[in-house]
Design an enzyme around this catalytic site. Sequence first.
Site, PDB file in Angstrom:
ATOM      1  N   LYS A  40      -0.449  -3.864   4.614  1.00  0.00           N
ATOM      2  CA  LYS A  40      -1.483  -4.059   3.595  1.00  0.00           C
ATOM      3  C   LYS A  40      -1.031  -5.015   2.493  1.00  0.00           C
ATOM      4  O   LYS A  40      -1.831  -5.807   1.986  1.00  0.00           O
ATOM      5  CB  LYS A  40      -1.896  -2.724   2.990  1.00  0.00           C
ATOM      6  CG  LYS A  40      -0.831  -2.024   2.174  1.00  0.00           C
ATOM      7  CD  LYS A  40      -1.328  -0.691   1.649  1.00  0.00           C
ATOM      8  CE  LYS A  40      -0.257   0.051   0.865  1.00  0.00           C
ATOM      9  NZ  LYS A  40       0.130  -0.637  -0.363  1.00  0.00           N
ATOM     10  N   THR A  41       0.259  -4.961   2.128  1.00  0.00           N
ATOM     11  CA  THR A  41       0.733  -5.851   1.062  1.00  0.00           C
ATOM     12  C   THR A  41       0.651  -7.308   1.494  1.00  0.00           C
ATOM     13  O   THR A  41       0.320  -8.192   0.694  1.00  0.00           O
ATOM     14  CB  THR A  41       2.175  -5.487   0.658  1.00  0.00           C
ATOM     15  OG1 THR A  41       2.224  -4.109   0.309  1.00  0.00           O
ATOM     16  CG2 THR A  41       2.630  -6.312  -0.531  1.00  0.00           C
ATOM     17  N   ASP A 223      -4.924  -2.076  -4.948  1.00  0.00           N
ATOM     18  CA  ASP A 223      -4.031  -1.455  -3.972  1.00  0.00           C
ATOM     19  C   ASP A 223      -4.084   0.059  -4.126  1.00  0.00           C
ATOM     20  O   ASP A 223      -4.396   0.582  -5.205  1.00  0.00           O
ATOM     21  CB  ASP A 223      -2.609  -1.968  -4.203  1.00  0.00           C
ATOM     22  CG  ASP A 223      -1.667  -1.622  -3.057  1.00  0.00           C
ATOM     23  OD1 ASP A 223      -2.151  -1.241  -1.978  1.00  0.00           O
ATOM     24  OD2 ASP A 223      -0.443  -1.742  -3.246  1.00  0.00           O
ATOM     25  N   GLU A 224      -3.750   0.790  -3.048  1.00  0.00           N
ATOM     26  CA  GLU A 224      -3.708   2.268  -3.062  1.00  0.00           C
ATOM     27  C   GLU A 224      -5.000   2.839  -3.653  1.00  0.00           C
ATOM     28  O   GLU A 224      -4.986   3.729  -4.502  1.00  0.00           O
ATOM     29  CB  GLU A 224      -2.494   2.759  -3.863  1.00  0.00           C
ATOM     30  CG  GLU A 224      -1.153   2.248  -3.367  1.00  0.00           C
ATOM     31  CD  GLU A 224      -0.708   2.898  -2.056  1.00  0.00           C
ATOM     32  OE1 GLU A 224      -1.484   3.653  -1.461  1.00  0.00           O
ATOM     33  OE2 GLU A 224       0.440   2.621  -1.633  1.00  0.00           O
ATOM     34  N   GLN A 254      -3.727   9.116   3.333  1.00  0.00           N
ATOM     35  CA  GLN A 254      -2.551   9.198   2.466  1.00  0.00           C
ATOM     36  C   GLN A 254      -2.932   9.558   1.035  1.00  0.00           C
ATOM     37  O   GLN A 254      -2.179   9.265   0.095  1.00  0.00           O
ATOM     38  CB  GLN A 254      -1.785   7.875   2.490  1.00  0.00           C
ATOM     39  CG  GLN A 254      -1.205   7.540   3.860  1.00  0.00           C
ATOM     40  CD  GLN A 254      -0.310   6.315   3.821  1.00  0.00           C
ATOM     41  OE1 GLN A 254       0.803   6.347   3.306  1.00  0.00           O
ATOM     42  NE2 GLN A 254      -0.803   5.215   4.370  1.00  0.00           N
ATOM     43  N   ARG A 606       6.991   7.917   7.307  1.00  0.00           N
ATOM     44  CA  ARG A 606       8.093   7.200   6.634  1.00  0.00           C
ATOM     45  C   ARG A 606       9.147   6.769   7.651  1.00  0.00           C
ATOM     46  O   ARG A 606       9.961   5.894   7.379  1.00  0.00           O
ATOM     47  CB  ARG A 606       8.783   8.090   5.594  1.00  0.00           C
ATOM     48  CG  ARG A 606       7.968   8.586   4.405  1.00  0.00           C
ATOM     49  CD  ARG A 606       7.143   7.513   3.757  1.00  0.00           C
ATOM     50  NE  ARG A 606       5.811   7.463   4.361  1.00  0.00           N
ATOM     51  CZ  ARG A 606       4.959   6.442   4.241  1.00  0.00           C
ATOM     52  NH1 ARG A 606       5.326   5.367   3.569  1.00  0.00           N
ATOM     53  NH2 ARG A 606       3.762   6.471   4.792  1.00  0.00           N
TER      54      ARG A 606
END
Length: 675
Positions: A40-41, A223-224, A254, A606
Amino acid sequence: MVQGSPFIAAVLNQLNAVQREAACYLDGPLLVLAGAGSGKTRVITQKIAWLIDTCGYAPQHIAAITFTNKAASEMQGRMRQLLPGTSTKGLTVCTFHALGLQILRQEAVNIGYKPQFSVLDMADTQQIMIGLLKTADKQVVRRVYSHISQWKNALLGPAEARARAESDLDMQDALVYQAYQNTLKAYQAMDFDDLIRLPAELFGNRSDLLERWRKKLNYLLIDEYQDTNACQYAIVKQLCGVSGAFTAVGDDDQAIYGWRGADAGNMRQLHVDFPQLKVIQLTQNYRSTLRILQAANSVIANNERMYDKQLWSEHGLGDPLQILATRDDADEAQKVVMRLMAHKFECRTQFSDYAILYRSNHQARILEQSLRNEKIPYEMSGGVSYFDRAEIKDILAYLRLLTNDDDDPAFIRAVTSPRRGIGATTLERLGEYAGSRQISLFAAAFETGLQSQLPTPQLQALMTFCEYINRLHDRVARTPAGELLSDLLRDIGYEAWLFDNEDGRAAQTRWNNVQEFVAWMARKGEADQKNLFELTQTIALITLLDKRDQEDMDAVRLSTIHAAKGLEFGHVFLIGVEEGLLPHRESVDNGTLEEERRLMYVAITRAQRSLTLSYCQKRKRGGDWEGCEPSRFISEIADETIRRPDTQVDPAQARERGSARLAQLKAMLTENHQL
């Protein structure tokens, strides 16, 4: 649209087809559902580069909003790499709070503040709360502060909070909320929640100011997005207007911050407020093996979800997940450390390739002991920095005030830690006067206009404090740092104040920290030939260097799952996967079980190459042993992804074999080190 550079075109071609579609979509509002590890970044940063390079957007008209300073810093670094020959001056890449601060600094006069208002941290605001509640009971202070924070995040002011009060306790908290806001306004100060709430209120009341900021920020990237609260969503909606010039990037699977006001329902609300919303899903994972992703998919499938996503990967099937059953937490810590050492030796990895994750901070203590016993280096995420300890910040407030008497937060903390006979009423009058004169609190204390408003006892207490600061200031250039600090602590009676306000053990720990700080400052001053002014100015740099050095350490990472969000590790041990811990025992009663399952999903994703889950058969709670059951989340993991423990093996034999193997590994490690 202007012609873009070949470099940006080549960069965009490195994205997969769905990522590229998201990066180049400009026909309306866009929601990018970005699964864990899906890049996504890259999409956000390359979209910014494309907007500037190809679409003709000026950098100063674009804002990318993140949830952490670290994420903002990483994004800025990537932008410099993507646009090496292009000026990005004016580009806004920051957190919601930083954007709110920028807005409020420029619009301060419109809300009755001076532009250089103070922003108080948690410790400063809790000191105000202690004064208002007339109690130092930490649980009471935290409860009321949390309630006020929830009201602010829901965009409710004190009047609305009173109107919605459903109990006497709610009404009491709402009245404290009003008094708290009055105090902050008098101090010309804000807390972190105000940095979001006040811009949203300002834009809601002043359409002319909102229009000015819409012209300034033509395109938003958030973002997020699943972590936004009501205030943050209000600002997004206000700035974007009906045109919906934004890209929101998030993952409803998430959403793990409901407990602090985040509302994953804001994703659903986008469809209501922006009917033309386009949704693009990123499901290719670039982080984990297929078995890890299958485990995550199978767990999260038990939630009611807004969007059905199935993560997939080209990294191969990978090893099965391991399940480790242990007797108790001591056995769990020992076995996890033993397996970690064995895996590191066999695979020739680094300590930094490993993370041990847990639901609650208290689980880390026994792990730390086991790691220290084996001399394994480790670092903890979410721990308190040395310079962030309350007692160190108290002393630093005096030093900051000596260095810069315009530092209003330092003034407030110093004058109340310990209190110098200067009460809330005096500080409120001081704050109101300083605000009207647009000067600092310290400077205001010396003006006759204020002095004429204060009764003699209050004025004497205030002047005694300010004159003492001036006397210290005059000594700095000619007095060694250690001596001056020792005199300061004696003069303000800090040791006695600690023991009057804390239980004996906590007070002694804090006093030891203060003495260690004084000794360190004395040594540093002598070694570097620096006075207290110069030492104070270097402390912020020292803190930054400490954090940088810590990130570069070859060490095992210990972290809560919450603090590990956004990170990735080659090999992950997730401990305490039991009913009552994960999911937390309160989640079943208060209806947040699905958030706990999302937390499990975050923990699983993770891991890049291997994942081990452990649980105990018994734990001590309140001094008594209680039986434990494996978490329901373990049973939700697809059978084909997991290797479960062999329950037929005799535990004593298993321990004996494990100890023998560990001894053999230690011997081999010692031999290898000697070579």
